[in-house]
Design an enzyme around this catalytic site. Structure first.
Site, PDB file in Angstrom:
ATOM      1  N   LYS A  22       0.823  -1.206   0.000  1.00  0.00           N
ATOM      2  CA  LYS A  22       0.000   0.000   0.000  1.00  0.00           C
ATOM      3  C   LYS A  22       0.858   1.258   0.000  1.00  0.00           C
ATOM      4  O   LYS A  22       0.655   2.173  -0.800  1.00  0.00           O
ATOM      5  CB  LYS A  22      -0.917  -0.008   1.227  1.00  0.00           C
ATOM      6  CG  LYS A  22      -1.630   1.322   1.498  1.00  0.00           C
ATOM      7  CD  LYS A  22      -2.415   1.274   2.791  1.00  0.00           C
ATOM      8  CE  LYS A  22      -3.121   2.578   3.058  1.00  0.00           C
ATOM      9  NZ  LYS A  22      -2.359   3.482   3.915  1.00  0.00           N
ATOM     10  N   ASP A 121      -5.849   8.060   8.909  1.00  0.00           N
ATOM     11  CA  ASP A 121      -6.018   7.507  10.248  1.00  0.00           C
ATOM     12  C   ASP A 121      -5.902   8.579  11.315  1.00  0.00           C
ATOM     13  O   ASP A 121      -5.078   9.486  11.216  1.00  0.00           O
ATOM     14  CB  ASP A 121      -4.944   6.435  10.527  1.00  0.00           C
ATOM     15  CG  ASP A 121      -5.201   5.162   9.752  1.00  0.00           C
ATOM     16  OD1 ASP A 121      -6.373   4.881   9.486  1.00  0.00           O
ATOM     17  OD2 ASP A 121      -4.232   4.457   9.434  1.00  0.00           O
ATOM     18  N   ASP A 322       4.012   0.655  11.858  1.00  0.00           N
ATOM     19  CA  ASP A 322       2.748   0.088  11.392  1.00  0.00           C
ATOM     20  C   ASP A 322       2.498  -1.326  11.919  1.00  0.00           C
ATOM     21  O   ASP A 322       1.382  -1.841  11.801  1.00  0.00           O
ATOM     22  CB  ASP A 322       2.698   0.074   9.862  1.00  0.00           C
ATOM     23  CG  ASP A 322       2.353   1.432   9.284  1.00  0.00           C
ATOM     24  OD1 ASP A 322       1.926   2.310  10.056  1.00  0.00           O
ATOM     25  OD2 ASP A 322       2.519   1.627   8.068  1.00  0.00           O
ATOM     26  N   MET A 344       6.199   7.233  17.612  1.00  0.00           N
ATOM     27  CA  MET A 344       5.886   8.205  16.563  1.00  0.00           C
ATOM     28  C   MET A 344       4.484   8.794  16.653  1.00  0.00           C
ATOM     29  O   MET A 344       4.278   9.957  16.328  1.00  0.00           O
ATOM     30  CB  MET A 344       6.099   7.561  15.183  1.00  0.00           C
ATOM     31  CG  MET A 344       7.552   7.200  14.938  1.00  0.00           C
ATOM     32  SD  MET A 344       7.840   6.467  13.306  1.00  0.00           S
ATOM     33  CE  MET A 344       7.462   7.851  12.236  1.00  0.00           C
TER      34      MET A 344
END
Length: 438
Positions: A22, A121, A322, A344
């Protein structure tokens, strides 16, 4: 709002082919704007975020043809720049954070680029300063309509001018955007503290195949000699390392035997090593990953001095942020304890309340740190009803539901669909009992 119903507690088995990445696709698809010639891209994932970006390119005038599963041609020879100031673009662009990466190539080739404040997000502050500070250093003028929350940059009549810049943060999308602007700038651009993730490397390799002159690919110091124009090319997107990590976590959590095919092992960095810190067996077989059924569970390692294991994120080649949500949920059934440190994004761990409702032992220390005390499978998670707050938390909750006994319900699954292609269909192929309810 879509919903998944999941009957958990079943072991899965089989082979899975990871989707295209992605995060790479969002960069690569924007780069087609840098040339009027045809660009062919293979292995593009069929997910909401990427499809939204492709639709925006179509509205911008890019000629798009789907030539096979995950394969497209793009030709940007008749671009409608008026679309950038239309209400339609303000609506379409604001719903996708990846739309920010349209600005660099538009600025480089057409002298101007605009973007509504992008969405994405809700995982904490995600500043755009790095992008625009880079454009300004290349000579662009920054414009901001505070009332409409609309950003823009315009190049001087003489064009963008190469320069030296030290980035305040090693932003992946920021670096990508600046690189795409710099390849057509006059003279040499040097970017220090550049991001160097595999997806950024892929973008640079693609641009070089189009005629760009980028040196230092894979390092944090990029040197870009501007060229007058770029040509077409053919490019293949890497397999998605975040999805690969998700399948590893799923296999361990459900005591399943799964083979993940064609993972591009050399581009996984610390992902296999980090899962092994939780005691998970990650076996390399050629370019595949084999995860055996962890029937006896998995035990968290400890540091040499005996202190609690700490898993944290960092810019590449550090562990990707992630996957921290995946590591957290997998740790709930480990033997031992682990401290998850999300450096982060300050809101990414807030989904742990849903795991606590399922019976997980988690102490949220602060917005960035959570301590997980594993059950060692002596106590299963409980099925429950929950809602997906973002892509990575969503897949983590899905993994938790697949391991829990009973039937769980997950609402707002559009968040999961943003990053995972046909996730329910592929899980069913492995034997999962999951139903999508409209």
């Amino acid at each position: 709002m879509g919903t998944f119903q999941i009957e958990g507690g079943h072991a899965l088995r089989g082979e899975i082919n990871p989707q295209g990445a992605k995060n790479e696709a969002l960069q690569i698809v924007c780069a087609v704007l840098l040339t009027s010639e045809k660009v062919t891209i293979h292995n593009i994932p069929d997910i909401l975020d990427v499809n939204k970006l492709i639709n925006i390119l179509g509205s911008l005038g890019v000629k798009i043809e789907k030539i096979g599963k995950g394969s497209y041609t793009f030709q940007s020879d008749e671009i409608d720049l008026d679309y950038l100031e239309s209400d339609k673009f303000k609506q379409e662009g604001s719903g996708l954070r990846g739309s920010i990466m349209l600005v660099g190539p538009l600025l480089a080739r057409f002298g101007k680029g605009y973007i509504p404040r992008p969405g994405g997000d809700k995982i904490g502050r995600r500043r755009l300063d790095t992008h625009f500070e880079g454009f300004i250093k290349l000579g662009a003028e920054f414009k901001y309509n505070r009332e409409e929350r609309f950003y823009g940059v315009e190049a001087p009549k003489s064009g963008l001018q190469g320069t030296y810049m030290l980035l305040e943060e090693a932003s992946v999308t920021g670096t990508a955007n600046i690189v795409m602007a710099a390849v057509l700038a006059n003279g040499k651009t040097t970017i220090y503290n550049a991001a160097c993730e595999p997806y950024l490397q892929q973008l640079c390799k693609m641009l070089n195949s189009m005629g760009a002159n980028i040196k230092g690919v894979g390092s944090n110091l990029l040197e870009i000699e501007g060229v007058k124009s770029l040509k077409g090319c053919t490019h293949r997107v890497l397999p998605d390392m975040i999805e690969i990590g998700s399948w590893i976590g799923l296999a361990a959590m459900t005591k399943s035997e799964i083979t993940i095919k064609n993972v591009s092992w050399n581009d996984l960095g610390l992902i296999p090593v980090t899962f092994r810190k939780l005691g998970i067996k990650v076996e390399q077989k050629g370019d595949d990953i084999f995860i055996p059924a962890h029937k006896d569970g998995y035990e968290v390692q400890s540091f040499i001095d005996g202190s609690i294991m700490n898993i944290s994120d960092a810019p590449w080649p550090g562990f990707t942020p992630d996957l921290l949500s995946i590591m957290l949920v997998v740790a709930t059934q480990a033997r031992g304890s682990v401290l998850i440190h999300q450096k982060m994004f300050e809101s990414r761990l807030f989904f742990v309340d849903k795991l606590i409702d399922m019976g997980a032992k988690i102490i949220l220390c602060d917005p960035h740190r959570a301590t997980v005390i594993g059950h060692d499978f002596k106590s299963s998670l409980r099925a429950t009803t929950m809602s997906s707050p973002d892509i990575r938390a969503g897949i983590s909750l899905l993994i938790a539901a697949l391991s829990a006994k009973g039937t769980s319900v997950i609402h707002n699954i559009e968040q999961i669909d943003r990053g995972y292609e046909d996730i329910d269909g592929r899980l069913k192929a492995l034997g999962a009992k999951i139903t999508r309810v409209a």
